[in-house]
Scaffold this motif. Structure first.
Motif, PDB file in Angstrom:
ATOM      1  N   LEU A   7      18.428  36.504  27.464  1.00  0.00           N
ATOM      2  CA  LEU A   7      19.337  35.896  28.146  1.00  0.00           C
ATOM      3  C   LEU A   7      19.747  34.262  27.413  1.00  0.00           C
ATOM      4  O   LEU A   7      20.592  33.839  27.861  1.00  0.00           O
ATOM      5  N   TRP A   8      18.796  34.085  26.541  1.00  0.00           N
ATOM      6  CA  TRP A   8      19.069  32.936  25.817  1.00  0.00           C
ATOM      7  C   TRP A   8      20.139  33.077  25.087  1.00  0.00           C
ATOM      8  O   TRP A   8      20.767  32.031  24.642  1.00  0.00           O
ATOM      9  N   PHE A   9      20.409  34.269  24.716  1.00  0.00           N
ATOM     10  CA  PHE A   9      21.528  34.482  23.676  1.00  0.00           C
ATOM     11  C   PHE A   9      22.965  34.445  24.336  1.00  0.00           C
ATOM     12  O   PHE A   9      23.827  34.034  23.697  1.00  0.00           O
ATOM     13  N   LEU A  10      22.940  34.825  25.589  1.00  0.00           N
ATOM     14  CA  LEU A  10      24.277  35.184  26.186  1.00  0.00           C
ATOM     15  C   LEU A  10      25.261  33.789  26.162  1.00  0.00           C
ATOM     16  O   LEU A  10      26.312  34.256  25.896  1.00  0.00           O
ATOM     17  N   PRO A  11      24.770  32.829  26.253  1.00  0.00           N
ATOM     18  CA  PRO A  11      25.850  31.669  26.202  1.00  0.00           C
ATOM     19  C   PRO A  11      26.622  31.560  24.929  1.00  0.00           C
ATOM     20  O   PRO A  11      27.794  31.092  24.866  1.00  0.00           O
ATOM     21  N   PHE A  12      25.738  32.048  23.837  1.00  0.00           N
ATOM     22  CA  PHE A  12      26.466  32.193  22.598  1.00  0.00           C
ATOM     23  C   PHE A  12      27.161  33.478  22.166  1.00  0.00           C
ATOM     24  O   PHE A  12      28.000  33.501  21.426  1.00  0.00           O
ATOM     25  N   THR A  13      26.519  34.392  22.688  1.00  0.00           N
ATOM     26  CA  THR A  13      27.073  35.889  22.298  1.00  0.00           C
ATOM     27  C   THR A  13      28.417  36.096  23.094  1.00  0.00           C
ATOM     28  O   THR A  13      29.316  36.975  22.686  1.00  0.00           O
ATOM     29  N   LEU A  14      28.641  35.757  24.597  1.00  0.00           N
ATOM     30  CA  LEU A  14      29.370  35.899  25.306  1.00  0.00           C
ATOM     31  C   LEU A  14      30.699  35.304  24.718  1.00  0.00           C
ATOM     32  O   LEU A  14      31.958  36.353  24.755  1.00  0.00           O
ATOM     33  N   ALA A  37      29.616  34.916  12.867  1.00  0.00           N
ATOM     34  CA  ALA A  37      29.165  33.781  13.971  1.00  0.00           C
ATOM     35  C   ALA A  37      28.264  34.430  14.720  1.00  0.00           C
ATOM     36  O   ALA A  37      26.991  34.069  15.230  1.00  0.00           O
ATOM     37  N   LEU A  38      28.394  35.872  14.989  1.00  0.00           N
ATOM     38  CA  LEU A  38      27.272  36.385  15.743  1.00  0.00           C
ATOM     39  C   LEU A  38      25.927  36.325  14.878  1.00  0.00           C
ATOM     40  O   LEU A  38      24.602  36.229  15.552  1.00  0.00           O
ATOM     41  N   LEU A  39      26.115  36.681  13.727  1.00  0.00           N
ATOM     42  CA  LEU A  39      24.971  36.691  12.674  1.00  0.00           C
ATOM     43  C   LEU A  39      24.082  35.308  12.716  1.00  0.00           C
ATOM     44  O   LEU A  39      23.108  35.147  12.834  1.00  0.00           O
ATOM     45  N   GLY A  40      24.903  34.026  12.796  1.00  0.00           N
ATOM     46  CA  GLY A  40      24.489  32.919  12.793  1.00  0.00           C
ATOM     47  C   GLY A  40      23.700  32.650  14.231  1.00  0.00           C
ATOM     48  O   GLY A  40      22.669  31.864  14.040  1.00  0.00           O
ATOM     49  N   VAL A  41      24.281  33.285  15.202  1.00  0.00           N
ATOM     50  CA  VAL A  41      23.475  33.055  16.361  1.00  0.00           C
ATOM     51  C   VAL A  41      22.208  33.591  16.297  1.00  0.00           C
ATOM     52  O   VAL A  41      21.188  33.046  16.731  1.00  0.00           O
ATOM     53  N   TYR A  42      22.034  34.739  15.750  1.00  0.00           N
ATOM     54  CA  TYR A  42      20.704  35.416  15.747  1.00  0.00           C
ATOM     55  C   TYR A  42      19.909  34.576  14.637  1.00  0.00           C
ATOM     56  O   TYR A  42      18.642  34.382  14.820  1.00  0.00           O
ATOM     57  N   GLY A  79      36.122  52.304  12.107  1.00  0.00           N
ATOM     58  CA  GLY A  79      36.626  51.225  11.322  1.00  0.00           C
ATOM     59  C   GLY A  79      35.546  50.199  10.684  1.00  0.00           C
ATOM     60  O   GLY A  79      34.405  50.289  11.278  1.00  0.00           O
ATOM     61  N   ALA A  80      35.875  49.735   9.560  1.00  0.00           N
ATOM     62  CA  ALA A  80      34.849  48.777   8.847  1.00  0.00           C
ATOM     63  C   ALA A  80      34.647  47.663   9.828  1.00  0.00           C
ATOM     64  O   ALA A  80      33.527  47.313  10.058  1.00  0.00           O
ATOM     65  N   GLY A  81      35.462  47.123  10.502  1.00  0.00           N
ATOM     66  CA  GLY A  81      35.155  46.107  11.537  1.00  0.00           C
ATOM     67  C   GLY A  81      34.166  46.283  12.496  1.00  0.00           C
ATOM     68  O   GLY A  81      33.259  45.502  13.034  1.00  0.00           O
ATOM     69  N   ASP A  82      34.380  47.474  13.136  1.00  0.00           N
ATOM     70  CA  ASP A  82      33.478  47.992  14.232  1.00  0.00           C
ATOM     71  C   ASP A  82      32.013  48.155  13.493  1.00  0.00           C
ATOM     72  O   ASP A  82      30.919  48.070  14.189  1.00  0.00           O
ATOM     73  N   ALA A  83      31.985  48.803  12.293  1.00  0.00           N
ATOM     74  CA  ALA A  83      30.958  48.985  11.609  1.00  0.00           C
ATOM     75  C   ALA A  83      29.764  47.625  11.422  1.00  0.00           C
ATOM     76  O   ALA A  83      28.794  47.555  11.612  1.00  0.00           O
ATOM     77  N   LYS A  84      30.672  46.739  10.983  1.00  0.00           N
ATOM     78  CA  LYS A  84      30.109  45.159  10.514  1.00  0.00           C
ATOM     79  C   LYS A  84      29.639  44.596  11.945  1.00  0.00           C
ATOM     80  O   LYS A  84      28.636  44.032  11.989  1.00  0.00           O
ATOM     81  N   PHE A  85      30.376  44.668  13.129  1.00  0.00           N
ATOM     82  CA  PHE A  85      30.269  43.937  14.365  1.00  0.00           C
ATOM     83  C   PHE A  85      29.019  44.953  14.884  1.00  0.00           C
ATOM     84  O   PHE A  85      28.051  44.087  15.209  1.00  0.00           O
ATOM     85  N   ALA A  86      28.756  46.098  14.800  1.00  0.00           N
ATOM     86  CA  ALA A  86      27.817  46.990  15.384  1.00  0.00           C
ATOM     87  C   ALA A  86      26.590  46.410  14.445  1.00  0.00           C
ATOM     88  O   ALA A  86      25.443  46.311  15.156  1.00  0.00           O
ATOM     89  N   ALA A  87      26.491  46.179  13.158  1.00  0.00           N
ATOM     90  CA  ALA A  87      25.429  45.967  12.382  1.00  0.00           C
ATOM     91  C   ALA A  87      24.913  44.397  12.742  1.00  0.00           C
ATOM     92  O   ALA A  87      23.864  44.187  13.120  1.00  0.00           O
ATOM     93  N   ALA A  88      26.012  43.484  13.092  1.00  0.00           N
ATOM     94  CA  ALA A  88      25.516  42.115  13.451  1.00  0.00           C
ATOM     95  C   ALA A  88      25.140  42.206  14.834  1.00  0.00           C
ATOM     96  O   ALA A  88      24.264  41.203  15.257  1.00  0.00           O
ATOM     97  N   MET A  89      25.412  43.043  15.921  1.00  0.00           N
ATOM     98  CA  MET A  89      24.963  43.177  17.310  1.00  0.00           C
ATOM     99  C   MET A  89      23.482  43.823  17.081  1.00  0.00           C
ATOM    100  O   MET A  89      22.808  43.438  18.052  1.00  0.00           O
TER     101      MET A  89
END
Length: 161
Positions: A7-14, A37-42, A79-89
């Protein structure tokens, strides 16, 4: 511990998830800046809310999913974007029950597909978004389903305890 930490991540990941969903529907692309940005949040928040062992496993999951994503993209499966975003997630699911994650992703995929197709047929919505590439592209904007999974998992995990 894991559910509350998520839940601490949600304000940043949303906002990042909303950005990804919108961008993928409008341009059929997930910006690298959103992935970073998502990787930076983590990188920052993950170090604060997770024990070091779980934090490290999160980075390992990101690497594993990136490798799987590269192979899947090379095979034309995604797609490459989907793959990168899934990895960042991936790091955000280091404490997750994989069965719940896959069930939630399946639900988000079905919901995203149905709502995307339904909105495509509504004249007022379509008129307001005439420049969206996802309306005419043969591919589905998977970022919509991935973003939904990233948004809803922390809430679901907290509710399930």
């Amino acid at each position: 511990m894991g559910a509350q930490a998520l839940l601490w991540f949600l304000p940043f990941t949303l906002p990042i998830a909303i950005w990804v969903a919108w961008s993928d529907m409008k341009f059929m692309k997930i910006p690298n800046k959103a992935v970073l940005a998502l990787l930076g949040v983590y990188l920052i928040v993950g170090l604060i809310v997770f024990p070091l062992k779980i934090y490290g496993w999160g980075w390992a999951l990101a690497g594993i999913l990136l490798l799987i994503g590269i192979i899947s993209t090379s095979a034309g499966l995604m797609g490459a974007g989907d793959a990168k975003f899934a990895a960042a997630m991936a790091p955000f699911f280091a404490t997750a029950d994989i069965r719940i994650v896959f069930a939630l992703f399946a639900a988000c995929l079905l919901g995203a597909f149905a709502s995307h197709r339904a909105m495509k047929c509504l004249p007022p919505f379509r008129a307001a978004t005439t420049d969206w590439e996802s309306w005419t592209n043969k591919d589905f904007p998977m970022g919509l389903a991935l973003a939904g999974t990233l948004i809803f998992y922390p809430v679901l995990a907290a509710l399930l305890g």
